[in-house]
Design a protein around this motif. Structure first.
Motif, short mmCIF file in Angstrom:
data_model
loop_
_atom_site.label_atom_id
_atom_site.label_comp_id
_atom_site.label_asym_id
_atom_site.label_seq_id
_atom_site.Cartn_x
_atom_site.Cartn_y
_atom_site.Cartn_z
N GLU A 60 57.47 26.72 41.40
CA GLU A 60 57.83 25.31 41.56
C GLU A 60 56.75 24.36 41.05
OE1 GLU A 60 56.81 26.63 45.89
OE2 GLU A 60 57.46 27.55 44.00
N PHE A 61 55.55 24.90 40.78
CA PHE A 61 54.46 24.07 40.26
C PHE A 61 54.11 24.44 38.82
CE2 PHE A 61 53.68 24.39 44.93
CZ PHE A 61 54.09 23.10 45.24
N GLY A 62 55.00 25.17 38.16
CA GLY A 62 54.81 25.45 36.74
C GLY A 62 54.23 26.80 36.41
N GLY A 63 54.07 27.68 37.41
CA GLY A 63 53.51 29.00 37.16
C GLY A 63 54.57 30.09 37.16
N PHE A 64 54.10 31.34 37.20
CA PHE A 64 55.00 32.50 37.19
C PHE A 64 55.26 33.05 38.59
CE2 PHE A 64 53.25 33.57 32.72
CZ PHE A 64 54.10 32.62 32.15
N GLY A 65 54.52 32.57 39.59
CA GLY A 65 54.76 32.99 40.96
C GLY A 65 54.39 34.42 41.26
N GLY A 66 53.30 34.90 40.69
CA GLY A 66 52.87 36.27 40.92
C GLY A 66 52.45 36.52 42.36
N GLY A 67 52.65 37.75 42.82
CA GLY A 67 52.23 38.14 44.16
C GLY A 67 50.89 38.83 44.14
N ALA A 68 50.50 39.38 45.30
CA ALA A 68 49.19 40.00 45.44
C ALA A 68 49.02 41.18 44.48
CB ALA A 68 48.98 40.46 46.88
N PHE A 69 50.08 41.98 44.30
CA PHE A 69 49.96 43.14 43.42
C PHE A 69 49.80 42.71 41.96
CE2 PHE A 69 51.75 46.79 41.00
CZ PHE A 69 50.82 47.74 41.40
N ASP A 70 50.49 41.65 41.57
CA ASP A 70 50.34 41.13 40.21
C ASP A 70 48.91 40.67 39.96
OD1 ASP A 70 53.16 41.40 39.62
OD2 ASP A 70 53.48 39.62 40.85
N VAL A 71 48.36 39.93 40.93
CA VAL A 71 46.98 39.45 40.80
C VAL A 71 46.02 40.63 40.74
CG1 VAL A 71 45.15 38.12 41.91
CG2 VAL A 71 47.49 37.26 41.92
N TYR A 72 46.30 41.65 41.54
CA TYR A 72 45.46 42.85 41.52
C TYR A 72 45.43 43.48 40.13
CZ TYR A 72 44.99 47.92 41.54
OH TYR A 72 44.68 49.21 41.19
N LEU A 73 46.60 43.60 39.49
CA LEU A 73 46.67 44.22 38.17
C LEU A 73 45.90 43.40 37.13
CD1 LEU A 73 50.39 45.41 38.04
CD2 LEU A 73 48.34 46.82 38.31
N VAL A 74 45.99 42.08 37.24
CA VAL A 74 45.25 41.21 36.32
C VAL A 74 43.75 41.35 36.57
CG1 VAL A 74 44.82 38.83 35.62
CG2 VAL A 74 47.16 39.60 36.05
N CYS A 75 43.35 41.36 37.84
CA CYS A 75 41.93 41.55 38.19
C CYS A 75 41.41 42.87 37.62
CB CYS A 75 41.75 41.55 39.70
SG CYS A 75 41.93 39.95 40.50
N GLU A 76 42.19 43.92 37.78
CA GLU A 76 41.79 45.23 37.29
C GLU A 76 41.59 45.22 35.78
OE1 GLU A 76 43.33 49.66 38.29
OE2 GLU A 76 44.79 48.38 37.28
N GLU A 77 42.54 44.61 35.08
CA GLU A 77 42.46 44.56 33.62
C GLU A 77 41.25 43.74 33.16
OE1 GLU A 77 43.16 45.91 30.15
OE2 GLU A 77 44.68 46.35 31.67
N MET A 78 41.02 42.62 33.83
CA MET A 78 39.90 41.77 33.45
C MET A 78 38.57 42.43 33.78
SD MET A 78 41.06 37.88 34.10
CE MET A 78 39.55 37.39 33.30
N ALA A 79 38.51 43.16 34.89
CA ALA A 79 37.27 43.84 35.26
C ALA A 79 36.90 44.91 34.24
CB ALA A 79 37.41 44.46 36.65
N ARG A 80 37.91 45.50 33.59
CA ARG A 80 37.62 46.46 32.52
C ARG A 80 36.91 45.78 31.35
NH1 ARG A 80 43.18 48.54 33.32
NH2 ARG A 80 43.04 50.56 34.37
N ILE A 81 37.22 44.50 31.16
CA ILE A 81 36.61 43.75 30.07
C ILE A 81 35.18 43.36 30.44
CG2 ILE A 81 36.77 41.64 28.69
CD1 ILE A 81 39.85 41.75 29.33
N ASP A 82 35.05 42.65 31.58
CA ASP A 82 33.73 42.23 32.04
C ASP A 82 33.86 41.65 33.45
OD1 ASP A 82 30.79 41.53 31.24
OD2 ASP A 82 31.59 39.72 32.18
N LEU A 83 33.03 42.12 34.37
CA LEU A 83 33.12 41.66 35.75
C LEU A 83 32.75 40.19 35.89
CD1 LEU A 83 31.66 44.69 37.74
CD2 LEU A 83 33.99 43.80 37.86
N GLY A 84 31.76 39.74 35.12
CA GLY A 84 31.34 38.35 35.22
C GLY A 84 32.41 37.38 34.76
N VAL A 85 32.99 37.65 33.59
CA VAL A 85 34.06 36.79 33.08
C VAL A 85 35.27 36.85 34.01
CG1 VAL A 85 35.66 36.41 31.17
CG2 VAL A 85 33.27 36.97 30.70
N ALA A 86 35.58 38.04 34.51
CA ALA A 86 36.70 38.18 35.44
C ALA A 86 36.47 37.33 36.69
CB ALA A 86 36.88 39.64 35.83
N THR A 87 35.25 37.34 37.20
CA THR A 87 34.93 36.56 38.39
C THR A 87 35.11 35.07 38.13
OG1 THR A 87 33.35 38.21 39.17
CG2 THR A 87 33.11 35.99 40.05
#
Length: 222
Positions: A60-87
């Motif tokens: 309702e605010f213009g996003g995709f409405g991801g849940g906790a598991f979706d955020v987890y998958l994105v965090c995991e993928e970003m952490a593979r790239i670099d923990l600092g940038v992911a943070t």
């Protein structure tokens, strides 16, 4: 929850972006310089570029409405790239969470829409020198500012430490003790002074909000 196809495309876009803009040599150089790649972080959060923050903003605010598991998958993928940038990128998810969970409808519409449409960065001001996981030791205070028997704002006094995006954020949520108990204060929080103890790849800093102020309307987040 985000549709599986949309999530897979988003993760692929993230991997492709990292190959082009964040190769190993670039990450090594950033670490050596203790530097946060602000331009890259903003590119990743820009809605007309990578738009990674859209994944966790409600529809309702213009996003995709991801849940906790979706955020987890994105965090995991970003952490593979670099923990600092992911943070740094995902600090906006953490920093806007008090708004998502406890703000008024007006506050949610204003700030979550701005994250979706403008890609603004948030920081989450909870940790203090003597209050990390033990938030019962919270020392930052928010005192009411009165005019004609009306609360017109709050004066926030205290220090925060290890605040990711503290040096680059466009908006802050700050946890402080009020006469009624601990409350989150959402933007606009206007800080009188800031100092930086560290500026690593995640732009983690120690802001001191000795003269910060916050408006009374809308009220503090709960």
């Amino acid at each position: 929850m985000i549709a599986n196809k949309t999530l897979k495309l988003s993760l692929k876009s993230l991997r492709d972006f990292a190959k082009k803009r964040l190769p190993d040599q670039t990450l090594i150089e950033l670490d050596a310089r203790d530097e946060c790649p602000i331009e890259i972080v903003r590119h990743m959060c820009s809605p007309d570029k990578l738009g990674i923050q859209l994944l966790f903003i409600p529809e309702e605010f213009g996003g995709f409405g991801g849940g906790a598991f979706d955020v987890y998958l994105v965090c995991e993928e970003m952490a593979r790239i670099d923990l600092g940038v992911a943070t740094s990128v995902l600090a906006t998810f953490l920093g806007s969470d008090p708004i998502t969970m406890g703000a008024t409808p007006e506050q949610k519409k204003l700030w979550l829409t701005r994250i979706a449409e403008e890609g603004i960065l948030f920081a989450y001001g909870a940790t203090e020198p003597d209050a990390g996981s033990d938030l019962a030791a919270l020392q930052t205070t928010a005192d009411r500012v009165m005019e004609d028997d009306r609360i017109v704002g709050y004066k926030i006094n205290g220090s925060k430490q290890w605040i990711s995006n503290g040096g680059i954020a466009d908006a802050y949520t700050i946890l402080a003790n009020t006469p009624a108990g601990p409350s989150w204060f959402g933007p606009p929080v206007r800080a009188g002074s800031w100092w930086k103890r560290a500026r690593r790849v995640s732009a983690t800093t120690s802001p001191r909000t000795s003269t910060a102020s916050a408006p009374a309307t809308p009220p503090p987040l709960r």
